[in-house]
Write a protein that holds these residues in place. Sequence first.
Motif, PDB file in Angstrom:
ATOM      1  N   TYR A 217     -11.995  42.385  35.568  1.00  0.00           N
ATOM      2  CA  TYR A 217     -11.665  40.963  35.689  1.00  0.00           C
ATOM      3  C   TYR A 217     -10.218  40.742  36.122  1.00  0.00           C
ATOM      4  O   TYR A 217      -9.308  41.474  35.711  1.00  0.00           O
ATOM      5  CB  TYR A 217     -11.865  40.251  34.344  1.00  0.00           C
ATOM      6  N   VAL A 218     -10.041  39.710  36.942  1.00  0.00           N
ATOM      7  CA  VAL A 218      -8.717  39.136  37.178  1.00  0.00           C
ATOM      8  C   VAL A 218      -8.767  37.732  36.593  1.00  0.00           C
ATOM      9  O   VAL A 218      -9.656  36.943  36.924  1.00  0.00           O
ATOM     10  CB  VAL A 218      -8.351  39.068  38.670  1.00  0.00           C
ATOM     11  N   LEU A 219      -7.841  37.429  35.696  1.00  0.00           N
ATOM     12  CA  LEU A 219      -7.792  36.129  35.030  1.00  0.00           C
ATOM     13  C   LEU A 219      -6.658  35.307  35.626  1.00  0.00           C
ATOM     14  O   LEU A 219      -5.504  35.751  35.650  1.00  0.00           O
ATOM     15  CB  LEU A 219      -7.569  36.308  33.523  1.00  0.00           C
ATOM     16  N   ILE A 220      -6.991  34.132  36.116  1.00  0.00           N
ATOM     17  CA  ILE A 220      -5.992  33.218  36.686  1.00  0.00           C
ATOM     18  C   ILE A 220      -5.867  32.037  35.725  1.00  0.00           C
ATOM     19  O   ILE A 220      -6.810  31.260  35.551  1.00  0.00           O
ATOM     20  CB  ILE A 220      -6.401  32.724  38.081  1.00  0.00           C
ATOM     21  N   LEU A 221      -4.716  31.932  35.075  1.00  0.00           N
ATOM     22  CA  LEU A 221      -4.516  30.935  34.022  1.00  0.00           C
ATOM     23  C   LEU A 221      -3.572  29.828  34.481  1.00  0.00           C
ATOM     24  O   LEU A 221      -2.490  30.099  35.014  1.00  0.00           O
ATOM     25  CB  LEU A 221      -3.947  31.613  32.768  1.00  0.00           C
ATOM     26  N   GLU A 222      -4.000  28.609  34.265  1.00  0.00           N
ATOM     27  CA  GLU A 222      -3.185  27.442  34.611  1.00  0.00           C
ATOM     28  C   GLU A 222      -1.870  27.458  33.842  1.00  0.00           C
ATOM     29  O   GLU A 222      -1.813  27.813  32.664  1.00  0.00           O
ATOM     30  CB  GLU A 222      -3.967  26.177  34.264  1.00  0.00           C
ATOM     31  N   GLY A 223      -0.793  27.057  34.514  1.00  0.00           N
ATOM     32  CA  GLY A 223       0.502  26.964  33.846  1.00  0.00           C
ATOM     33  C   GLY A 223       0.588  25.721  32.978  1.00  0.00           C
ATOM     34  O   GLY A 223      -0.269  24.838  33.017  1.00  0.00           O
ATOM     35  N   ALA A 224       1.637  25.648  32.177  1.00  0.00           N
ATOM     36  CA  ALA A 224       1.849  24.508  31.291  1.00  0.00           C
ATOM     37  C   ALA A 224       2.135  23.247  32.103  1.00  0.00           C
ATOM     38  O   ALA A 224       2.745  23.308  33.179  1.00  0.00           O
ATOM     39  CB  ALA A 224       3.012  24.787  30.334  1.00  0.00           C
ATOM     40  N   ALA A 225       1.677  22.120  31.585  1.00  0.00           N
ATOM     41  CA  ALA A 225       1.964  20.848  32.248  1.00  0.00           C
ATOM     42  C   ALA A 225       3.449  20.553  32.159  1.00  0.00           C
ATOM     43  O   ALA A 225       4.114  20.906  31.180  1.00  0.00           O
ATOM     44  CB  ALA A 225       1.163  19.732  31.583  1.00  0.00           C
ATOM     45  N   GLU A 226       3.973  19.926  33.210  1.00  0.00           N
ATOM     46  CA  GLU A 226       5.398  19.598  33.215  1.00  0.00           C
ATOM     47  C   GLU A 226       5.667  18.536  32.165  1.00  0.00           C
ATOM     48  O   GLU A 226       5.036  17.474  32.156  1.00  0.00           O
ATOM     49  CB  GLU A 226       5.814  19.108  34.593  1.00  0.00           C
ATOM     50  N   ALA A 227       6.601  18.848  31.288  1.00  0.00           N
ATOM     51  CA  ALA A 227       6.913  17.920  30.203  1.00  0.00           C
ATOM     52  C   ALA A 227       7.648  16.696  30.758  1.00  0.00           C
ATOM     53  O   ALA A 227       8.454  16.791  31.678  1.00  0.00           O
ATOM     54  CB  ALA A 227       7.777  18.603  29.153  1.00  0.00           C
TER      55      ALA A 227
END
Length: 280
Positions: A217-227
């Motif tokens: 598997y390659v996991l592509i994870l969304e980054g944190a929302a801009e505060a």
Amino acid sequence: MAGTLYLVPTPIGNLGDISPRAKKTLAEADFIAAEDTRVSLKLLNHLELKKPLVSYYEHNKNESGPRIVERLLAGESCALVTDAGSPAISDPGEDLVALCAKAGVCVCAIPGPCAAVTALSVSGLPTGRFCFEGFLSTNKKSRREHLDSLKSERRTMIFYEAPHKLQNTLKDLTDAFGPERRISLCRELTKLHEQIFRMTLGEALAYYTENDPRGEYVLILEGAAEASVEALTLEDAVSLALERIASGASKKDAVREVSRETGFPKNALYDAVLRMQNAD
């Protein structure tokens, strides 16, 4: 005159992805350094090439690496290959490249297959800025510290994972980033049974609790929302930093994290925190 180390990417699943330039480089190299000589021999047989193979992988790199550099310094050329994908990326080839750089040996990278970029391009998540995190440590403490350091990361993150570790990794990712964070799980890339699952971490954890993972598997994870920091003042940022210090973070780490999250200059924030502490 010293020879050249060529970094030659190999297919990540589909043998048709080997490029003419990669094949030419393999054909012209004096010898090939392979992660697993048995796997590389299959590729060479497919390409109808016969070349001397030497073993170079994680558990023999300290012995094999210097021997390869010796041959390069003597004028031979070497093609470095992994079982699949680009050498020296999340791979012991990086140490051989470092040895060559130190010895003044030329290193030439041949473009080609890379699982991380392939997965990112089809993930459906932002691709403008991303960071490659590779395999997470099997050590629980190191793993937790790694994920904690990424909690405020805004760039899209890329991880590699083996099928037998996927369920635990999804649980740890969910604990660190929350069940609503988006993730794309890319398996068997470029192969017959390639699949891309686009869902939340919570959905992925539930799915793989009921279904056994198969394939790499390659996991592509969304980054944190801009505060949203418009309403924050310097005093607010100081309070955030002091809260983290009170929770056990060092002053340096707390200031660095809050500076990154709020946009206040690190030096100005550090001085303000120091003044507040001295006032107390």
